[in-house]
Design an enzyme around this catalytic site. Structure first.
Site, short mmCIF file in Angstrom:
data_model
loop_
_atom_site.label_atom_id
_atom_site.label_comp_id
_atom_site.label_asym_id
_atom_site.label_seq_id
_atom_site.Cartn_x
_atom_site.Cartn_y
_atom_site.Cartn_z
N ASP A 99 -7.95 -5.33 -0.02
CA ASP A 99 -8.41 -6.24 -1.08
C ASP A 99 -8.04 -7.69 -0.85
O ASP A 99 -8.52 -8.57 -1.58
CB ASP A 99 -7.83 -5.77 -2.42
CG ASP A 99 -8.38 -4.42 -2.82
OD1 ASP A 99 -7.59 -3.47 -2.98
OD2 ASP A 99 -9.62 -4.30 -2.91
N HIS B 124 0.85 -1.19 0.00
CA HIS B 124 0.00 0.00 0.00
C HIS B 124 0.89 1.24 0.00
O HIS B 124 1.94 1.26 0.61
CB HIS B 124 -0.90 0.02 1.25
CG HIS B 124 -2.09 0.91 1.11
ND1 HIS B 124 -2.01 2.26 1.32
CD2 HIS B 124 -3.35 0.65 0.72
CE1 HIS B 124 -3.20 2.80 1.12
NE2 HIS B 124 -4.04 1.85 0.75
C1 SDX Z 1 -6.24 -0.02 -2.93
O1 SDX Z 1 -4.54 4.54 -2.12
C2 SDX Z 1 -5.43 3.91 -1.48
O2 SDX Z 1 -5.82 4.27 -0.41
C3 SDX Z 1 -5.97 2.67 -2.21
C4 SDX Z 1 -6.96 1.85 -1.42
C5 SDX Z 1 -8.25 2.61 -1.17
O3 SDX Z 1 -8.95 2.26 -0.22
O4 SDX Z 1 -8.59 3.47 -2.02
O5 SDX Z 1 -6.43 1.43 -0.18
C6 SDX Z 1 -7.37 0.61 -2.22
O6 SDX Z 1 -6.01 0.32 -4.06
C7 SDX Z 1 -5.37 -0.99 -2.21
C8 SDX Z 1 -4.16 -1.48 -3.06
C9 SDX Z 1 -4.67 -2.57 -3.98
N1 SDX Z 1 -3.63 -2.96 -4.97
C10 SDX Z 1 -2.96 -4.12 -4.85
O7 SDX Z 1 -3.11 -4.92 -3.92
C11 SDX Z 1 -1.99 -4.39 -5.99
C12 SDX Z 1 -0.68 -4.94 -5.43
N2 SDX Z 1 0.01 -3.89 -4.71
C13 SDX Z 1 0.98 -3.11 -5.40
O8 SDX Z 1 0.89 -3.02 -6.76
C14 SDX Z 1 1.47 -1.89 -4.65
O9 SDX Z 1 1.75 -2.27 -3.38
C15 SDX Z 1 0.59 -0.65 -4.63
C16 SDX Z 1 0.14 -0.27 -6.00
C17 SDX Z 1 -0.61 -0.91 -3.78
C18 SDX Z 1 1.39 0.47 -4.01
O10 SDX Z 1 2.40 0.79 -4.92
P1 SDX Z 1 3.54 1.85 -4.57
O11 SDX Z 1 3.24 2.61 -3.32
O12 SDX Z 1 3.77 2.63 -5.81
O13 SDX Z 1 4.77 0.94 -4.19
P2 SDX Z 1 5.90 0.53 -5.19
O14 SDX Z 1 5.29 -0.04 -6.42
O15 SDX Z 1 6.83 1.70 -5.33
O16 SDX Z 1 6.61 -0.65 -4.40
C19 SDX Z 1 7.63 -0.40 -3.45
C20 SDX Z 1 8.46 -1.71 -3.42
C21 SDX Z 1 8.93 -2.13 -4.80
O17 SDX Z 1 10.08 -2.92 -4.63
P3 SDX Z 1 11.54 -2.21 -4.84
O18 SDX Z 1 11.50 -1.53 -6.20
O19 SDX Z 1 11.66 -1.22 -3.69
O20 SDX Z 1 12.53 -3.36 -4.77
O21 SDX Z 1 7.61 -2.78 -2.96
C22 SDX Z 1 7.46 -3.74 -3.99
C23 SDX Z 1 7.84 -3.06 -5.28
O22 SDX Z 1 8.28 -4.00 -6.24
N3 SDX Z 1 6.03 -4.14 -3.99
C24 SDX Z 1 5.60 -5.39 -4.18
C25 SDX Z 1 4.21 -5.32 -4.03
N4 SDX Z 1 3.83 -4.07 -3.77
C26 SDX Z 1 4.98 -3.34 -3.75
N5 SDX Z 1 6.24 -6.54 -4.46
C27 SDX Z 1 5.47 -7.65 -4.60
N6 SDX Z 1 4.12 -7.67 -4.46
C28 SDX Z 1 3.46 -6.53 -4.17
N7 SDX Z 1 2.13 -6.53 -4.05
#
Ligand code: SDX
Length: 429
Positions: free
Chosen positions: A364, A307
């Site tokens: 989710d 998140h």
């Molecule tokens: C919702 O914003 C809100 O409030 C949203 C929400 C709401 O109520 O409106 O809470 C609802 O959208 C919840 C999120 C649902 N999405 C997912 O579950 C999809 C999977 N999650 C990710 O795609 C991700 O965690 C996000 C999109 C939720 C957040 O992305 P960020 O903040 O841009 O984080 P990032 O992509 O920069 O990741 C930081 C690091 C990275 O690794 P490094 O480059 O530092 O090595 O964490 C890793 C990412 O690769 N990472 C994950 C991961 N999420 C982040 N690695 C594996 N699996 C994951 N799910």
């Protein structure tokens, strides 16, 4: 004494005031940055940028705190109804009995959609995702209820529009489901409250009796409350961006539904179930998928994990997990996907990759298992998220339109394209 931040560029020092909110969150006010320095800021994904002041929802990502108008989500999920929560978000206070009766009556009086709208459903391609239908139908409400999109509606007209939308979107969602399974629409009933009415429109049919189970009503009530608002998330920021041009509320909500559809946002609940199914079909090899999620060469991510704001357990995920347990027990159901989800969580939360990046289950991760237990199909999960988030979107639209400081949203950019060059006639290319 206003605290300030100093910015030194070359040999000049610039001072900017630091503004602090009621929960002691602070930000540097850079409203005049470009005018004073000629520079802008760059913040991909706006992770460090506040877009507005808001009094609706407070999040503390480090502590896993979520409050609507100051009331903790745990209390609302336990003691409140979704309609009361919607009123609280939109109007800023819990309704009195009289206010709640009037608000609820508005839902009953405005649950029907114009019969002509059914032609939209007829024309929509069977098998099309219901989120596409939902956004199209919500946008088209402006055509069917033009009186609600007057340029300067009165407070009374806004109140009617809010109740119309909260009630009609539920009907549109149920009709979209019926369209997707080729069954006749079931109309809203005046004698049913918000959630039982929705379940009845979704699952009853002329050919079969549908029993509205109180456990399903209770679980759905809780899920909708937990999804009702989340400050400046992607879809809510979309409402504010579209609304800042003075586009009507229907247009703002249609845009928000499309933003929510993305698998990184509200589409994640559908992706979680698809991911758990994929793991199950692959023999339940959870460690293999955790390794894939960690592998930078692999596009696979653990859906429902991570998140932008929560760097602790999403408080909503905790409540949903408890609700799922109670619901499955009450309905005497066992879902193998829940076992996989629980084991996946345990493995991930003990893995340094997830621990270092503070990746926890989000709203989710478990919600889809609850929807499945109620009988809601996977492609309707984002639609359920949209029904839940509607009050939050409306509350932010109302707060923005009432804020005299609101300006049309128009971010800047850092240009990285080609320098000036001449046009080349086609014969010389
Ligand atoms: C919702 O914003 C809100 O409030 C949203 C929400 C709401 O109520 O409106 O809470 C609802 O959208 C919840 C999120 C649902 N999405 C997912 O579950 C999809 C999977 N999650 C990710 O795609 C991700 O965690 C996000 C999109 C939720 C957040 O992305 P960020 O903040 O841009 O984080 P990032 O992509 O920069 O990741 C930081 C690091 C990275 O690794 P490094 O480059 O530092 O090595 O964490 C890793 C990412 O690769 N990472 C994950 C991961 N999420 C982040 N690695 C594996 N699996 C994951 N799910």
């Amino acid at each position: 004494m206003t605290k300030t931040a100093k910015l030194i560029i070359d040999d000049k020092t610039y001072e900017f005031s630091i503004i602090t909110g009621t929960e002691n969150e602070s930000g540097i006010d850079i409203t005049n940055l470009r005018q004073l320095t000629g520079l802008i800021t760059l913040d991909n994904g706006y992770g460090n940028t506040g877009s507005c002041r808001s009094a609706i929802t407070f999040l503390d990502g480090e502590k896993g705190i979520l409050r609507y108008r100051g009331i903790p989500i745990e209390e609302l999920a336990e003691k409140c109804s979704f309609i009361e929560t919607a009123y609280l978000l939109v109007y800023g206070h819990l309704p009195s009995l009289k206010e709640l009766d009037r608000f609820s009556q508005g839902f009953s009086d405005n649950a029907m959609i114009h019969e002509d709208m059914k032609h939209f459903f007829e024309g929509y391609k069977s098998g099309g995702h219901p989120m596409g239908l939902l956004s199209a139908m919500v946008g088209s409400l402006a055509a069917y209820y033009p009186e609600l999109i007057k340029p300067h509606p009165s407070t009374a007209e806004i109140d009617i529009m809010i109740v119309e939308l909260l009630s009609k979107v539920r009907t549109i969602a149920a009709f979209a489901y019926k369209k997707s399974i080729g069954e006749p629409y079931v109309y809203p009933r005046h004698d049913l409250r918000y959630i039982p009415n929705f379940l009845n429109m979704m699952f009853s049919s002329p050919a079969k009796h549908y029993e509205i189970r109180p456990e399903a009503v209770d679980a759905l009530q809780c899920l909708l409350i937990l999804h009702a608002d989340h400050e400046q998330n992607c879809s809510t920021s979309t409402v504010r961006m579209v609304g800042s041009s003075k586009a009507n509320l229907f247009a703002c909500l249609s845009a928000a539904i499309n933003a929510l559809w993305g698998p990184l946002h509200g589409g994640a609940n559908q992706s979680v179930i698809e991911m758990l199914e994929m793991i199950r079909k692959d023999g339940g090899d959870i460690k293999k998928y955790v390794a894939k999620a960690k592998n930078k060469e692999d596009t696979f991510r653990l859906m429902g994990f991570g998140h932008r704001v929560y760097k602790n357990y999403d408080p909503r995920a905790k409540i949903i997990k408890e609700k799922v347990d109670a619901l499955l027990k009450a309905l005497n159901l066992h879902d193998p996907l829940l076992d996989i989800a629980i084991e996946l969580e345990q493995i991930a939360l003990s893995d340094p990759y997830f621990i270092e990046r503070k990746l926890f289950p989000n709203v989710d991760f478990y919600s889809g298992i609850a929807y499945k237990a109620i009988g809601i199909p996977v492609n309707m999960f984002p639609v359920m998220f949209a029904i839940g988030r509607l009050p939050g979107w409306i509350a932010h639209w109302k707060e923005m339109t009432e804020d005299p400081a609101t300006r049309i949203g128009r971010p800047r950019q850092i240009y990285t394209g080609l320098l000036k060059r001449d046009y080349i006639p086609i014969e010389q290319r």
